[in-house]
Design a protein around this motif. Structure first.
Motif, PDB file in Angstrom:
ATOM      1  N   THR A  62       0.608  -0.931  -0.077  1.00 48.60           N
ATOM      2  CA  THR A  62       0.380  -0.284  -0.423  1.00 48.60           C
ATOM      3  C   THR A  62       1.028   1.450   0.263  1.00 48.60           C
ATOM      4  O   THR A  62       1.847   1.312   0.982  1.00 48.60           O
ATOM      5  CB  THR A  62      -0.879   0.349   0.873  1.00 48.60           C
ATOM      6  N   LEU A 296      -3.882  -0.415   7.917  1.00 42.81           N
ATOM      7  CA  LEU A 296      -3.145  -0.256   6.114  1.00 42.81           C
ATOM      8  C   LEU A 296      -2.452  -1.778   6.462  1.00 42.81           C
ATOM      9  O   LEU A 296      -2.447  -2.446   7.719  1.00 42.81           O
ATOM     10  CB  LEU A 296      -1.809   0.353   6.274  1.00 42.81           C
ATOM     11  N   TYR A 299       2.255  -0.925   4.273  1.00 46.85           N
ATOM     12  CA  TYR A 299       1.950   0.199   3.642  1.00 46.85           C
ATOM     13  C   TYR A 299       4.576   0.610   3.881  1.00 46.85           C
ATOM     14  O   TYR A 299       5.197   0.611   4.323  1.00 46.85           O
ATOM     15  CB  TYR A 299       1.433   1.487   4.497  1.00 46.85           C
TER      16      TYR A 299
END
Length: 430
Positions: A62, A296, A299
Protein backbone atom coordinates in the motif's frame (compact mmCIF):
# COMPACT_ATOMS: atom_id res chain seq x y z
CA UNK A 1 -7.97 -4.12 24.06
CA UNK A 2 -5.42 -6.05 26.15
CA UNK A 3 -1.67 -6.11 25.58
CA UNK A 4 1.22 -7.88 27.28
CA UNK A 5 3.72 -5.67 29.10
CA UNK A 6 6.47 -8.29 29.02
CA UNK A 7 6.44 -9.62 25.45
CA UNK A 8 9.65 -7.74 24.59
CA UNK A 9 11.64 -10.14 26.77
CA UNK A 10 9.99 -13.32 25.49
CA UNK A 11 11.73 -15.67 23.05
CA UNK A 12 11.70 -14.77 19.36
CA UNK A 13 9.40 -17.76 18.75
CA UNK A 14 6.91 -16.43 21.31
CA UNK A 15 7.09 -12.95 19.80
CA UNK A 16 6.40 -14.37 16.32
CA UNK A 17 3.47 -16.34 17.72
CA UNK A 18 1.94 -13.20 19.23
CA UNK A 19 2.48 -11.30 15.97
CA UNK A 20 0.93 -14.08 13.91
CA UNK A 21 -2.23 -14.12 16.01
CA UNK A 22 -2.49 -10.33 15.84
CA UNK A 23 -1.95 -10.46 12.05
CA UNK A 24 -4.68 -13.10 11.67
CA UNK A 25 -7.16 -10.84 13.48
CA UNK A 26 -5.97 -7.85 11.46
CA UNK A 27 -6.55 -9.62 8.13
CA UNK A 28 -10.00 -10.77 9.20
CA UNK A 29 -10.91 -7.24 10.22
CA UNK A 30 -9.71 -5.84 6.89
CA UNK A 31 -11.68 -8.48 5.02
CA UNK A 32 -14.84 -7.66 6.99
CA UNK A 33 -14.63 -3.89 7.38
CA UNK A 34 -12.22 -2.17 4.94
CA UNK A 35 -13.69 -1.29 1.52
CA UNK A 36 -10.21 -0.79 0.06
CA UNK A 37 -8.77 -4.12 1.20
CA UNK A 38 -11.97 -6.02 0.46
CA UNK A 39 -11.55 -4.91 -3.15
CA UNK A 40 -7.80 -5.66 -3.12
CA UNK A 41 -8.27 -9.19 -1.76
CA UNK A 42 -10.99 -9.86 -4.34
CA UNK A 43 -9.17 -8.49 -7.39
CA UNK A 44 -5.81 -10.08 -6.43
CA UNK A 45 -7.43 -13.42 -5.50
CA UNK A 46 -5.88 -13.36 -2.02
CA UNK A 47 -7.00 -16.00 0.47
CA UNK A 48 -6.30 -14.35 3.81
CA UNK A 49 -6.44 -17.72 5.57
CA UNK A 50 -3.21 -18.67 3.80
CA UNK A 51 -1.34 -15.49 4.78
CA UNK A 52 1.16 -15.44 7.64
CA UNK A 53 3.95 -13.11 8.72
CA UNK A 54 6.34 -15.40 6.83
CA UNK A 55 4.60 -14.99 3.45
CA UNK A 56 3.20 -11.48 3.89
CA UNK A 57 4.98 -10.50 0.67
CA UNK A 58 2.18 -12.25 -1.27
CA UNK A 59 0.13 -9.13 -0.59
CA UNK A 60 0.82 -5.99 -2.69
CA UNK A 61 2.22 -2.90 -1.01
CA UNK A 62 0.00 0.00 0.00
CA UNK A 63 1.47 3.36 -0.97
CA UNK A 64 0.82 6.93 0.02
CA UNK A 65 -0.57 7.47 -3.49
CA UNK A 66 -3.11 4.69 -2.89
CA UNK A 67 -4.34 6.41 0.26
CA UNK A 68 -4.43 9.81 -1.44
CA UNK A 69 -6.56 8.43 -4.29
CA UNK A 70 -8.90 6.33 -2.12
CA UNK A 71 -8.68 8.02 1.26
CA UNK A 72 -12.24 7.36 2.46
CA UNK A 73 -12.15 3.75 1.18
CA UNK A 74 -9.47 3.03 3.79
CA UNK A 75 -11.84 3.99 6.62
CA UNK A 76 -13.13 0.84 8.30
CA UNK A 77 -15.57 2.31 10.84
CA UNK A 78 -18.71 4.36 10.30
CA UNK A 79 -18.74 8.12 10.82
CA UNK A 80 -20.57 7.91 14.15
CA UNK A 81 -17.73 5.79 15.56
CA UNK A 82 -14.97 8.20 14.48
CA UNK A 83 -13.69 10.10 17.52
CA UNK A 84 -11.40 12.40 15.56
CA UNK A 85 -9.38 12.86 12.40
CA UNK A 86 -5.66 13.46 12.21
CA UNK A 87 -3.62 14.19 9.10
CA UNK A 88 -0.09 13.49 7.95
CA UNK A 89 2.41 16.34 7.82
CA UNK A 90 2.40 16.63 4.02
CA UNK A 91 6.19 16.27 3.77
CA UNK A 92 5.92 14.42 0.45
CA UNK A 93 2.76 16.00 -0.96
CA UNK A 94 -0.79 16.60 0.18
CA UNK A 95 -1.70 15.51 3.72
CA UNK A 96 -3.84 12.38 4.03
CA UNK A 97 -6.58 11.89 6.61
CA UNK A 98 -6.52 9.15 9.22
CA UNK A 99 -9.71 8.35 11.14
CA UNK A 100 -9.40 7.34 14.80
CA UNK A 101 -11.96 5.41 16.80
CA UNK A 102 -12.05 5.08 20.58
CA UNK A 103 -9.99 1.86 20.58
CA UNK A 104 -7.43 3.58 18.34
CA UNK A 105 -6.95 6.27 20.97
CA UNK A 106 -6.54 3.58 23.62
CA UNK A 107 -4.00 1.82 21.39
CA UNK A 108 -2.17 5.11 20.83
CA UNK A 109 -1.97 5.70 24.58
CA UNK A 110 -0.63 2.18 25.11
CA UNK A 111 1.90 2.60 22.29
CA UNK A 112 3.33 5.79 23.75
CA UNK A 113 3.25 4.62 27.36
CA UNK A 114 5.31 1.58 26.31
CA UNK A 115 7.66 3.81 24.32
CA UNK A 116 8.17 6.24 27.19
CA UNK A 117 8.68 3.25 29.47
CA UNK A 118 11.58 2.18 27.24
CA UNK A 119 13.21 5.50 28.15
CA UNK A 120 12.70 4.89 31.86
CA UNK A 121 9.86 7.41 32.23
CA UNK A 122 7.64 6.76 35.28
CA UNK A 123 4.82 8.41 37.21
CA UNK A 124 7.50 10.35 39.09
CA UNK A 125 8.39 12.37 35.97
CA UNK A 126 7.18 15.76 34.78
CA UNK A 127 7.30 15.98 30.97
CA UNK A 128 7.63 19.18 28.92
CA UNK A 129 6.05 18.41 25.51
CA UNK A 130 7.22 20.92 22.89
CA UNK A 131 5.40 19.29 19.96
CA UNK A 132 2.12 20.81 18.86
CA UNK A 133 -1.18 19.28 19.95
CA UNK A 134 -3.25 21.25 17.44
CA UNK A 135 -3.64 21.33 13.63
CA UNK A 136 -4.68 17.64 13.44
CA UNK A 137 -1.18 16.58 14.54
CA UNK A 138 -0.98 13.08 16.03
CA UNK A 139 2.46 13.15 17.72
CA UNK A 140 1.69 15.71 20.41
CA UNK A 141 -1.56 13.94 21.26
CA UNK A 142 0.20 10.56 21.38
CA UNK A 143 2.81 11.82 23.82
CA UNK A 144 0.12 13.39 25.99
CA UNK A 145 -1.98 10.21 26.06
CA UNK A 146 1.03 8.01 26.79
CA UNK A 147 2.43 10.25 29.50
CA UNK A 148 -0.89 10.52 31.32
CA UNK A 149 -1.43 6.76 31.01
CA UNK A 150 1.88 6.24 32.80
CA UNK A 151 0.77 8.74 35.44
CA UNK A 152 3.42 11.35 34.68
CA UNK A 153 2.74 15.08 34.97
CA UNK A 154 2.50 16.87 31.62
CA UNK A 155 3.23 20.43 30.48
CA UNK A 156 1.74 21.06 27.01
CA UNK A 157 3.92 23.94 25.89
CA UNK A 158 3.99 23.43 22.12
CA UNK A 159 6.80 24.66 19.90
CA UNK A 160 8.51 28.04 19.80
CA UNK A 161 8.51 30.99 22.27
CA UNK A 162 11.75 30.40 24.13
CA UNK A 163 10.75 32.73 26.96
CA UNK A 164 7.62 30.62 27.54
CA UNK A 165 9.77 27.48 27.63
CA UNK A 166 11.98 29.18 30.20
CA UNK A 167 8.91 30.01 32.28
CA UNK A 168 7.87 26.33 32.13
CA UNK A 169 11.32 25.26 33.29
CA UNK A 170 11.33 27.74 36.15
CA UNK A 171 7.75 27.13 37.30
CA UNK A 172 7.40 23.36 37.01
CA UNK A 173 10.96 21.99 36.87
CA UNK A 174 10.20 19.23 34.32
CA UNK A 175 12.46 16.18 34.38
CA UNK A 176 11.94 15.18 30.73
CA UNK A 177 11.96 17.23 27.53
CA UNK A 178 10.24 15.98 24.37
CA UNK A 179 11.51 18.01 21.41
CA UNK A 180 12.89 18.08 17.89
CA UNK A 181 16.69 17.88 18.46
CA UNK A 182 17.46 21.15 16.67
CA UNK A 183 14.90 22.91 18.87
CA UNK A 184 16.37 21.35 22.00
CA UNK A 185 19.74 22.70 20.85
CA UNK A 186 18.26 26.14 20.25
CA UNK A 187 16.62 26.09 23.68
CA UNK A 188 19.89 25.10 25.35
CA UNK A 189 21.74 27.97 23.67
CA UNK A 190 18.98 30.36 24.75
CA UNK A 191 19.29 29.22 28.36
CA UNK A 192 22.99 30.04 28.21
CA UNK A 193 22.13 33.61 27.18
CA UNK A 194 19.94 33.79 30.29
CA UNK A 195 22.88 32.72 32.47
CA UNK A 196 21.34 29.28 32.97
CA UNK A 197 23.45 26.17 32.43
CA UNK A 198 21.19 23.57 30.73
CA UNK A 199 23.28 20.82 32.30
CA UNK A 200 22.30 22.06 35.77
CA UNK A 201 18.58 22.59 35.14
CA UNK A 202 15.82 20.11 36.00
CA UNK A 203 15.87 18.24 32.67
CA UNK A 204 17.34 14.74 33.12
CA UNK A 205 16.28 13.13 29.82
CA UNK A 206 15.48 14.32 26.30
CA UNK A 207 13.17 12.39 23.97
CA UNK A 208 14.22 13.36 20.42
CA UNK A 209 11.71 13.31 17.57
CA UNK A 210 11.71 14.18 13.88
CA UNK A 211 15.49 14.34 13.33
CA UNK A 212 18.15 11.62 13.63
CA UNK A 213 20.69 11.82 16.45
CA UNK A 214 22.66 8.78 15.31
CA UNK A 215 24.73 7.83 12.30
CA UNK A 216 23.92 4.84 10.12
CA UNK A 217 26.15 2.64 12.33
CA UNK A 218 24.18 3.75 15.43
CA UNK A 219 27.02 5.90 16.78
CA UNK A 220 26.07 9.39 18.01
CA UNK A 221 26.07 12.00 15.23
CA UNK A 222 27.14 15.64 15.55
CA UNK A 223 23.72 16.83 16.65
CA UNK A 224 23.75 14.21 19.42
CA UNK A 225 27.17 15.42 20.56
CA UNK A 226 26.10 19.06 20.58
CA UNK A 227 23.03 18.23 22.64
CA UNK A 228 24.94 16.18 25.19
CA UNK A 229 27.55 18.94 25.46
CA UNK A 230 24.77 21.41 26.29
CA UNK A 231 22.42 19.36 28.44
CA UNK A 232 24.69 16.59 29.77
CA UNK A 233 21.82 14.10 29.99
CA UNK A 234 20.73 10.90 28.20
CA UNK A 235 19.07 11.28 24.78
CA UNK A 236 16.51 8.84 23.39
CA UNK A 237 15.60 8.72 19.71
CA UNK A 238 12.09 7.81 18.57
CA UNK A 239 10.54 7.31 15.13
CA UNK A 240 6.88 7.06 14.17
CA UNK A 241 4.37 8.29 11.62
CA UNK A 242 0.69 9.17 11.57
CA UNK A 243 -0.10 6.28 9.26
CA UNK A 244 1.66 3.74 11.51
CA UNK A 245 0.33 5.14 14.82
CA UNK A 246 3.16 3.12 16.35
CA UNK A 247 6.62 4.17 17.56
CA UNK A 248 10.12 2.76 17.52
CA UNK A 249 11.94 4.01 20.62
CA UNK A 250 15.47 3.52 21.91
CA UNK A 251 16.25 1.95 25.26
CA UNK A 252 19.13 3.25 27.37
CA UNK A 253 21.68 1.44 25.19
CA UNK A 254 20.87 3.44 22.04
CA UNK A 255 21.04 0.48 19.65
CA UNK A 256 18.10 1.49 17.50
CA UNK A 257 14.40 1.94 18.16
CA UNK A 258 12.67 -1.15 19.56
CA UNK A 259 9.61 -2.46 17.72
CA UNK A 260 6.47 -2.99 19.79
CA UNK A 261 5.75 -6.40 18.21
CA UNK A 262 2.19 -6.69 19.47
CA UNK A 263 1.38 -3.47 17.59
CA UNK A 264 3.19 -3.82 14.27
CA UNK A 265 5.03 -6.00 11.78
CA UNK A 266 7.89 -4.23 10.02
CA UNK A 267 9.77 -5.08 6.83
CA UNK A 268 12.70 -3.33 5.14
CA UNK A 269 12.78 -3.78 1.36
CA UNK A 270 14.91 -2.83 -1.65
CA UNK A 271 13.85 -1.04 -4.84
CA UNK A 272 12.37 -4.30 -6.18
CA UNK A 273 10.30 -4.82 -3.03
CA UNK A 274 12.43 -7.72 -1.76
CA UNK A 275 13.50 -7.91 1.89
CA UNK A 276 17.07 -6.73 2.42
CA UNK A 277 19.62 -8.51 4.60
CA UNK A 278 19.74 -7.71 8.30
CA UNK A 279 21.49 -4.36 8.76
CA UNK A 280 21.21 -3.30 5.09
CA UNK A 281 19.57 -0.05 4.04
CA UNK A 282 16.07 -0.23 2.59
CA UNK A 283 12.58 1.26 2.68
CA UNK A 284 10.54 0.76 5.84
CA UNK A 285 7.25 -1.10 5.24
CA UNK A 286 4.79 -1.11 8.13
CA UNK A 287 1.77 -3.28 8.95
CA UNK A 288 0.19 -1.68 12.04
CA UNK A 289 -1.89 -4.21 13.98
CA UNK A 290 -5.08 -3.65 15.94
CA UNK A 291 -6.14 -0.39 14.27
CA UNK A 292 -9.87 0.06 13.68
CA UNK A 293 -10.32 3.47 12.02
CA UNK A 294 -7.86 3.48 9.12
CA UNK A 295 -6.12 0.08 9.17
CA UNK A 296 -3.24 -0.46 6.75
CA UNK A 297 -1.39 -3.45 5.33
CA UNK A 298 2.22 -3.41 4.06
CA UNK A 299 2.37 0.38 3.94
CA UNK A 300 5.48 1.76 2.21
CA UNK A 301 6.54 4.69 4.39
CA UNK A 302 9.12 6.18 2.03
CA UNK A 303 11.62 6.23 4.92
CA UNK A 304 15.02 4.59 4.50
CA UNK A 305 16.52 2.72 7.45
CA UNK A 306 18.18 -0.52 8.61
CA UNK A 307 16.58 -3.32 10.64
CA UNK A 308 18.45 -5.31 13.28
CA UNK A 309 17.03 -8.59 14.56
CA UNK A 310 19.65 -9.80 17.03
CA UNK A 311 18.78 -9.38 20.73
CA UNK A 312 19.62 -6.06 22.37
CA UNK A 313 21.99 -5.66 25.32
CA UNK A 314 18.95 -4.67 27.40
CA UNK A 315 17.58 -8.23 27.09
CA UNK A 316 14.74 -7.45 24.71
CA UNK A 317 14.36 -9.78 21.73
CA UNK A 318 12.39 -7.34 19.61
CA UNK A 319 13.62 -6.08 16.21
CA UNK A 320 15.27 -2.66 16.26
CA UNK A 321 15.17 0.04 13.59
CA UNK A 322 18.16 2.28 12.97
CA UNK A 323 17.91 6.01 12.30
CA UNK A 324 16.00 7.25 9.28
CA UNK A 325 18.77 7.97 6.79
CA UNK A 326 16.54 9.75 4.31
CA UNK A 327 13.25 9.81 2.47
CA UNK A 328 13.29 7.72 -0.69
CA UNK A 329 11.76 10.53 -2.77
CA UNK A 330 14.30 13.03 -1.39
CA UNK A 331 17.36 11.20 -2.75
CA UNK A 332 19.60 13.69 -4.57
CA UNK A 333 21.82 12.79 -7.53
CA UNK A 334 24.53 15.39 -8.09
CA UNK A 335 26.98 14.69 -10.92
CA UNK A 336 26.94 10.96 -10.35
CA UNK A 337 26.89 11.03 -6.54
CA UNK A 338 23.77 9.97 -4.65
CA UNK A 339 23.18 11.59 -1.27
CA UNK A 340 20.28 12.12 1.13
CA UNK A 341 19.55 15.57 2.61
CA UNK A 342 20.12 14.25 6.13
CA UNK A 343 23.71 13.33 5.22
CA UNK A 344 24.25 16.95 4.13
CA UNK A 345 22.62 18.27 7.29
CA UNK A 346 24.91 16.15 9.44
CA UNK A 347 27.95 17.76 7.78
CA UNK A 348 26.48 21.24 8.26
CA UNK A 349 25.99 20.51 11.98
CA UNK A 350 29.75 19.89 12.23
CA UNK A 351 30.70 23.35 10.93
CA UNK A 352 31.10 26.12 13.49
CA UNK A 353 29.16 29.28 12.68
CA UNK A 354 26.19 27.63 10.94
CA UNK A 355 22.99 28.39 12.83
CA UNK A 356 20.24 28.70 10.21
CA UNK A 357 20.22 26.84 6.91
CA UNK A 358 17.82 25.59 4.25
CA UNK A 359 18.32 22.97 1.55
CA UNK A 360 16.42 23.75 -1.65
CA UNK A 361 16.13 20.96 -4.22
CA UNK A 362 15.02 21.55 -7.80
CA UNK A 363 15.43 20.31 -11.35
CA UNK A 364 17.60 22.21 -13.85
CA UNK A 365 16.96 22.75 -17.56
CA UNK A 366 18.28 19.23 -18.26
CA UNK A 367 15.80 17.79 -15.73
CA UNK A 368 18.68 16.84 -13.44
CA UNK A 369 18.88 17.51 -9.71
CA UNK A 370 20.09 20.87 -8.42
CA UNK A 371 20.81 21.70 -4.80
CA UNK A 372 21.19 25.14 -3.28
CA UNK A 373 22.14 25.52 0.38
CA UNK A 374 21.01 28.82 1.90
CA UNK A 375 22.93 29.98 4.97
CA UNK A 376 22.16 32.86 7.31
CA UNK A 377 24.78 35.60 6.98
CA UNK A 378 27.47 35.47 9.64
CA UNK A 379 30.96 36.95 10.07
CA UNK A 380 32.34 33.58 11.22
CA UNK A 381 31.68 31.64 8.03
CA UNK A 382 32.66 31.58 4.37
CA UNK A 383 31.42 29.59 1.38
CA UNK A 384 34.77 27.89 0.76
CA UNK A 385 34.81 26.32 4.24
CA UNK A 386 31.35 24.82 3.79
CA UNK A 387 32.02 23.69 0.22
CA UNK A 388 35.28 21.98 1.18
CA UNK A 389 33.66 20.08 4.07
CA UNK A 390 30.85 18.80 1.85
CA UNK A 391 33.32 17.79 -0.85
CA UNK A 392 35.63 15.96 1.57
CA UNK A 393 32.88 14.01 3.34
CA UNK A 394 30.23 13.50 0.66
CA UNK A 395 32.00 14.27 -2.66
CA UNK A 396 29.43 16.93 -3.60
CA UNK A 397 29.78 20.68 -4.22
CA UNK A 398 26.30 22.24 -4.30
CA UNK A 399 25.58 25.92 -4.77
CA UNK A 400 25.87 27.84 -1.48
CA UNK A 401 24.21 31.23 -0.95
CA UNK A 402 24.18 33.57 2.05
CA UNK A 403 20.88 35.33 2.80
CA UNK A 404 19.58 37.61 5.55
CA UNK A 405 17.70 36.35 8.60
CA UNK A 406 14.49 37.83 7.18
CA UNK A 407 14.94 36.03 3.85
CA UNK A 408 15.70 32.80 5.71
CA UNK A 409 12.53 33.13 7.77
CA UNK A 410 10.44 33.61 4.63
CA UNK A 411 12.02 30.60 2.92
CA UNK A 412 11.51 28.35 5.95
CA UNK A 413 7.81 29.21 5.82
CA UNK A 414 7.55 28.52 2.09
CA UNK A 415 6.66 24.83 2.39
CA UNK A 416 3.31 23.43 3.51
CA UNK A 417 4.65 20.85 5.93
CA UNK A 418 3.39 21.21 9.49
CA UNK A 419 6.64 19.82 10.87
CA UNK A 420 9.70 22.04 11.37
CA UNK A 421 11.79 21.42 8.26
CA UNK A 422 14.97 22.72 6.72
CA UNK A 423 14.31 21.09 3.36
CA UNK A 424 12.33 22.53 0.47
CA UNK A 425 12.02 19.93 -2.30
CA UNK A 426 10.62 21.73 -5.33
CA UNK A 427 10.99 18.53 -7.39
CA UNK A 428 8.08 17.02 -5.43
CA UNK A 429 5.91 20.09 -4.92
CA UNK A 430 6.09 21.19 -8.57
Amino acid sequence: MQYSNSIDFESTDKIRQVQQEALRKHLMYLSDQSPYYQDLFRTEGIDIQSISAANLDQIPFTTKTDIEKHNTAFEAINRKSIVEYVTTSGTLGEPISIALGQTDLERLAYNESQSLGLCGITDEDTILITTTLDKRFMAGMAYYLGATKIGATVIRSGIGDLHFQLDNLNRYRPTTLIAVPSFAHKLGLFLNTQNIDPANCSIKKIICIGEPIRNADLTPNTLHSKLTDLWNCPLFSTYASTEMATAFTECEHGNGGHLLPELMIVEVVDDEGKKVEDGDLGEVVATPLGIMGTPLLRYKTGDMARLYNEPCICGRNTPRLGPIEGRKKHLIKLKGTSVYPQQIENVLHQIDGINQYLLELSHNELDMDDLCIYLAITDDLNIETVSNQLSEQLRVRPQITFISDKEMSLKLKAHKSRKPSKLLDLRISN
